[in-house]
Design a protein around this motif. Structure first.
Motif, PDB file in Angstrom:
ATOM      1  N   LEU A  60     -12.961  -0.595  -5.978  1.00 28.89           N
ATOM      2  CA  LEU A  60     -11.942  -1.643  -5.836  1.00 28.89           C
ATOM      3  C   LEU A  60     -11.208  -1.489  -4.505  1.00 28.89           C
ATOM      4  O   LEU A  60     -10.974  -2.476  -3.791  1.00 28.89           O
ATOM      5  CB  LEU A  60     -10.943  -1.550  -6.993  1.00 28.89           C
ATOM      6  N   ALA A  61     -10.864  -0.243  -4.162  1.00 27.69           N
ATOM      7  CA  ALA A  61     -10.116   0.008  -2.926  1.00 27.69           C
ATOM      8  C   ALA A  61     -10.917  -0.424  -1.708  1.00 27.69           C
ATOM      9  O   ALA A  61     -10.397  -1.101  -0.809  1.00 27.69           O
ATOM     10  CB  ALA A  61      -9.754   1.481  -2.826  1.00 27.69           C
ATOM     11  N   LEU A  89      -3.573  -5.499  -2.429  1.00 32.13           N
ATOM     12  CA  LEU A  89      -4.273  -5.972  -1.226  1.00 32.13           C
ATOM     13  C   LEU A  89      -5.312  -7.042  -1.581  1.00 32.13           C
ATOM     14  O   LEU A  89      -5.505  -8.007  -0.834  1.00 32.13           O
ATOM     15  CB  LEU A  89      -4.958  -4.793  -0.513  1.00 32.13           C
ATOM     16  N   LEU A  90      -5.958  -6.864  -2.734  1.00 32.94           N
ATOM     17  CA  LEU A  90      -6.944  -7.868  -3.165  1.00 32.94           C
ATOM     18  C   LEU A  90      -6.274  -9.211  -3.443  1.00 32.94           C
ATOM     19  O   LEU A  90      -6.851 -10.272  -3.188  1.00 32.94           O
ATOM     20  CB  LEU A  90      -7.654  -7.355  -4.430  1.00 32.94           C
ATOM     21  N   LYS A 130      -3.299   1.555   6.830  1.00 39.77           N
ATOM     22  CA  LYS A 130      -4.085   2.515   6.058  1.00 39.77           C
ATOM     23  C   LYS A 130      -4.086   3.929   6.643  1.00 39.77           C
ATOM     24  O   LYS A 130      -4.334   4.888   5.918  1.00 39.77           O
ATOM     25  CB  LYS A 130      -5.541   2.022   5.937  1.00 39.77           C
ATOM     26  N   ALA A 140     -11.331  -4.335  -1.621  1.00 42.23           N
ATOM     27  CA  ALA A 140     -10.063  -4.986  -1.255  1.00 42.23           C
ATOM     28  C   ALA A 140      -9.812  -4.845   0.243  1.00 42.23           C
ATOM     29  O   ALA A 140      -9.409  -5.810   0.908  1.00 42.23           O
ATOM     30  CB  ALA A 140      -8.912  -4.374  -2.054  1.00 42.23           C
ATOM     31  N   ASP A 141     -10.059  -3.639   0.776  1.00 40.79           N
ATOM     32  CA  ASP A 141      -9.880  -3.381   2.215  1.00 40.79           C
ATOM     33  C   ASP A 141     -10.742  -4.298   3.061  1.00 40.79           C
ATOM     34  O   ASP A 141     -10.279  -4.930   4.007  1.00 40.79           O
ATOM     35  CB  ASP A 141     -10.323  -1.942   2.525  1.00 40.79           C
ATOM     36  N   LEU A 164     -11.959   9.415  -3.218  1.00 42.43           N
ATOM     37  CA  LEU A 164     -11.095   8.545  -4.010  1.00 42.43           C
ATOM     38  C   LEU A 164     -11.177   8.909  -5.486  1.00 42.43           C
ATOM     39  O   LEU A 164     -12.208   9.380  -5.953  1.00 42.43           O
ATOM     40  CB  LEU A 164     -11.526   7.092  -3.829  1.00 42.43           C
ATOM     41  N   TRP A 175       0.818  -1.216   0.000  1.00 44.31           N
ATOM     42  CA  TRP A 175       0.000   0.000   0.000  1.00 44.31           C
ATOM     43  C   TRP A 175       0.853   1.268   0.000  1.00 44.31           C
ATOM     44  O   TRP A 175       0.563   2.227  -0.701  1.00 44.31           O
ATOM     45  CB  TRP A 175      -0.936  -0.034   1.212  1.00 44.31           C
ATOM     46  N   VAL A 208      -3.374   4.247  -6.058  1.00 47.11           N
ATOM     47  CA  VAL A 208      -4.496   3.610  -5.345  1.00 47.11           C
ATOM     48  C   VAL A 208      -4.883   2.314  -6.047  1.00 47.11           C
ATOM     49  O   VAL A 208      -5.137   1.288  -5.397  1.00 47.11           O
ATOM     50  CB  VAL A 208      -5.702   4.578  -5.255  1.00 47.11           C
ATOM     51  N   SER A 248      -4.487  -1.204  -4.205  1.00 46.81           N
ATOM     52  CA  SER A 248      -5.726  -1.947  -3.945  1.00 46.81           C
ATOM     53  C   SER A 248      -5.672  -3.332  -4.572  1.00 46.81           C
ATOM     54  O   SER A 248      -6.096  -4.320  -3.963  1.00 46.81           O
ATOM     55  CB  SER A 248      -6.925  -1.187  -4.507  1.00 46.81           C
ATOM     56  N   GLY A 297      -6.861   6.935   0.702  1.00 48.87           N
ATOM     57  CA  GLY A 297      -7.133   5.505   0.777  1.00 48.87           C
ATOM     58  C   GLY A 297      -8.119   5.178   1.865  1.00 48.87           C
ATOM     59  O   GLY A 297      -8.846   4.184   1.798  1.00 48.87           O
TER      60      GLY A 297
END
Lengths: 317, 527
Positions: free
Chosen positions: B451-452, B371-372, B481, B455-456, B443, B336, B364, B368, B438
């Motif tokens: 997506l962000a 993270l996904l 984050k 994913a989070d 965003l 990230w 971003v 993201s 984020g």
């Protein structure tokens, strides 16, 4: 759709998922997929951080006879001066890129500051001609070019992985008995090859795509979409080469020979792309040009061909 | 002290070589080695290429003096030459704009008596010659053989037979090392012999470290793959580590050896590689030292490999929740922070233009997706992928919980979001602003924003909360984050963690969605 086709399709999906999960479950394989991005981005981060924190000075060697006006001009140009007895030795063996006594300039062949010093000395000496060094500060365009070069080289490593996945996957399954169980299934034999190709290509493309995105975020990548498509096609090409070279020989007939062949072939294709700019041939197109769609199409053809070859060979074995 | 009986060692070596080099397929490896090494030995030095480089033309434009235009190495162009000449009248000077002024152009400008003589000096650093290639190629072509050597035995189920036989582990490992190490060493020496025979290189002390490069490389390779379960795992390790190790140590050795060759010679692998390139032949001590260091490295690696060789490699125990949260937190922070924050460092390193031109949306998006990927990999590795996130609970109560939690976040946003640690117009201030994008709903773009947040929630309220507990997952969320906005981050973690724990990850995605859309909506209404 006939029942047989439906069964074949279901088997293809299940075998693909199984092959993909098997790759992801292997910790060493997973680390290998993460490693290239980690190394590139980690190195870049450390380098930029060090430059940002240390702000390295540019040192120039001068002598006791160097006129104060020249020293003042050097310092005004953000150059740090150090006094030396022998300016020639300072450049040749003491690590300075440029030195001056006010009348002569000594510089190493790769000196980035040489012209700056020469400009100052010539100005002071009222010389008839004066160099005006032009600096090329990296901008997003030059960053994008560099980003694309980094992505392409990384792509070559992923292609090598693809070769290993295609080649080693079959050899391993043959030797641990998994392949025998797969061949006993009431489905066409090419299905196993195609499942391996799809799973390996998808996983490699996913990780490669993420690498390209990361590099695009931190330095930019020229034609990032096309670069990612060429990379995905190259991964598919690498897996297809591995599958085609391996056949069903397994380790009983050696691994190093087919592996060396595959790696040499892949490197030759990459060199071909670099030399000719071929945009449609997977692996070669990684260093070529074009949108990448033709290369993706060819990679699918190669994958299908490799799966058919795999099916034919297992049928004979 | 492990027993090493020469006859047993030779038996293992013979078996390994026979297995890999038998049949038609077995001819492939020697042929590939030959195909790579012979050109390195036989192709003459590229003098023509060097001459071509030397006679490359320099494009010049502007007020080009006749003496320069007449040079055979210059080409006058209308605009944008590599060197642009500009005549100024007051004072009467000729300015030469460019990045590099070739010697002949400088001489033409200076005439017979230069006002300021410029001496271009060779720094005196020695560079490796072509004989480095013999060591490098002979070591590199053995990657496959080394990879299959241990992993192949495991997947082939033959390692247990070897270990059960009257062979010690040391004998097995030394046998494998000698088989491939000697093949590499002999190939390298033969290539060197051919090059000496045709007169492309002179024989010298560089021949001493040359065979130690493949010997040490094979030993390091065996050590790297000692726990590989099969050829795929083994090859992916050696493929990524060995080239990096050879190149990296060679660069380090060359830099260390610039001033004193002995410093370079003590670098394992790289020292001998540079020495085999005829770089330090004038200093025999450095040559012998590099060879000795390489052999010592080989002995250490072989010993360690023999110690660790097991039929079934020891698996690392399952991570405890706190350790799992720490590892995932560190990896998530890398994924990230790098795309979001590294662009800021360009400004600090002296290139503010690049920082301004790198779009936040790309950062971003990359972060993201990274993270996904955690969730995708976790699901792929789990015995039952659907169990990783828990079964989603859908219904009116889930929707209501998401709506309420989202509303709380929207209403509290102006209060908790105002306590950022970064001061304005400082690096931490800019970093806080980027990280803010984020965490908060502001965003760049609908797709990237969705997506962000998905994913989070899948990571922090999904599988990590299930695997390490909601409190640890919440702490990791704040650290990754919102490290510069801990109050806002902690508040969001508590609200989202509570709703996620009680109603599942679908509810927390819903709450994030309400938060995301609610803040600009409320802001718009108030305006």
């Amino acid at each position: 759709m006939s029942e047989q086709n439906a069964r074949t399709l279901r088997a293809l999906v299940l075998l693909t998922l199984t092959a993909a999960r098997r790759l992801l479950r292997e910790g060493m394989v997973l680390r290998s997929l993460v490693f290239p991005g980690l190394i590139v981005l980690g190195t870049l981060t450390v380098t930029v951080t060090l430059i940002a924190v240390l702000q390295p000075a540019r040192w120039i060697a001068v002598t006791a006879e160097t006129p104060p006006a020249i020293i003042a001009a050097l310092e005004a140009a953000d150059l740090q001066v150090a006094t030396t007895d022998s300016p020639r030795a300072a450049v040749q063996s003491n690590g300075y890129s440029t030195a001056t006594d006010g009348r002569t300039v000594w510089m190493s062949l790769s000196s980035a500051t040489g012209l700056e010093v020469e400009e100052i000395v010539r100005t002071q000496a009222d010389a008839p001609w004066i160099p005006r060094p032009t600096h090329r500060r990296p901008n997003v365009t030059s960053g994008e070019q560099n980003g694309r070069t980094i992505s392409r080289v990384l792509g070559l490593l992923f292609v090598m992985y693809g070769t290993v996945f295609g080649l080693g996957g079959v050899a391993r399954d043959r030797d641990d008995g998994t392949l025998e169980a797969e061949l006993a299934l009431p489905i066409p034999r090419w299905v196993g090859g195609l499942a391996r190709w799809i799973a390996s290509t998808a996983i490699l493309s996913l990780f490669y795509g993420l690498c390209v995105l990361m590099i695009a975020a931190v330095v930019g990548v020229a034609e990032a979409g096309a670069t990612a498509r060429h990379g995905a096609a190259a991964c598919g090409g690498g897996v297809a080469v591995g599958l085609a070279v391996a056949g069903t020989a397994g380790l009983k007939q050696g691994f190093s020979g087919p592996f060396a062949t595959a790696v040499t072939g892949v490197s030759a294709l990459a060199a071909l792309g670099g030399a000719t700019g071929t945009g449609w041939l997977p692996i070669a197109s990684l260093f070529g040009g074009g949108s990448g769609w033709a290369s993706v199409g060819m990679a699918i053809l190669f994958g299908s061909g490799a799966a058919a070859l795999y099916g034919a060979r297992t049928g004979r074995s | 002290m492990p027993t090493v009986r020469p006859r047993k060692v030779l038996a293992v070596a013979r078996r390994d070589l026979r297995q890999e080099l038998k049949g038609r397929q077995g001819l492939v490896l020697p042929l590939v080695i030959l195909a790579l090494l012979l050109p390195a030995s036989l192709i003459p030095p590229p003098a023509s290429a060097i001459n071509r480089l030397r006679t490359n033309k320099t494009t010049v434009s502007g007020d080009v003096p006749d003496a320069v235009a007449a040079l055979p190495t210059t080409e006058v162009v209308q605009h944008h030459g590599a060197l642009v000449f500009e005549r100024t009248l007051d004072p009467d000077k000729l300015l030469v704009h460019g990045r590099l002024i070739p010697r002949d152009i400088r001489a033409a400008l200076d005439g017979p008596t230069p006002v300021v003589p410029v001496k271009e000096l060779d720094s005196g650093y020695l560079f490796p010659g072509r004989s480095l290639l013999f060591a490098l190629i002979s070591a590199s072509t053995l990657t496959g053989a080394v990879s299959a050597s241990v992993g192949g035995e495991r997947s082939h189920r033959t390692l247990v037979v070897l270990l059960a036989a009257a062979l010690s582990r040391a004998e097995i490992v030394v046998g494998k090392w000698l088989a491939w190490g000697l093949l590499g060493a002999i190939s390298g020496l033969m290539a060197a012999g051919v090059a000496i025979w045709v007169g492309h290189v002179d024989a010298g002390s560089w021949l001493i470290p040359l065979p130690t490069v493949p010997l040490a490389t094979v030993a390091v390779g065996l050590w790297l793959v000692r726990r590989a379960g099969d050829v795929v795992a083994g090859t992916t390790i050696s493929l990524r580590v060995l080239p990096a190790l050879l190149a990296g140590t060679a660069i380090v050795a060359w830099f260390l050896g610039k001033d004193n060759a002995l410093f370079g010679a003590i670098v394992p692998l790289g020292g001998a590689l540079i020495a085999s390139g005829d770089t330090w032949s004038a200093q025999p001590m450095a040559v012998w030292l590099s060879a000795g260091v390489n052999l010592a490295t080989a002995v250490v690696c072989v010993t360690q490999t023999a110690r660790d060789l097991e039929e079934i490699p020891a698996r690392a125990p399952a991570r405890r929740p706190t350790a799992l949260a720490a590892v995932i937190g560190a990896l998530a922070a890398f994924v990230w922070w790098i795309p979001l924050l590294l662009p800021l460092l360009w400004r600090e390193a002296g290139n503010p233009t690049l920082t301004a031109q790198l779009p936040l949306a790309a950062g971003v998006l990359a972060g993201s997706l990274g993270l996904l990927l955690f969730t995708i990999v976790r699901a792929g590795r789990a015995p039952e992928p659907r169990s990783v996130l828990g079964h989603p609970r859908l219904g009116a109560r889930t929707a209501l919980a998401a709506l309420l939690a989202g509303a709380v976040l929207v209403l509290a946003d102006p209060v908790v979001g105002a306590w950022s640690l970064g001061a304005t117009d400082t690096l931490t201030g800019f970093a806080a602003e980027r990280l803010h994008n984020g965490l908060r709903p502001v965003l760049p773009g609908l797709g990237v924003g969705l997506l962000a947040l998905v994913a989070d929630e899948l990571l922090f309220r999904g599988w990590l909360a299930k695997a390490a507990g909601p409190v640890r997952a919440g702490m990791v969320y704040v650290a990754v984050k919102a490290p510069l906005d801990p109050i806002g981050g902690a508040f969001a973690a508590i609200v989202l963690g509570t709703v996620g724990h009680r109603f599942g990850f679908v509810a927390s995605i819903g709450a994030r969605l309400v938060w995301w859309l609610g803040v600009p909506l409320i802001g718009g209404l108030m305006l």
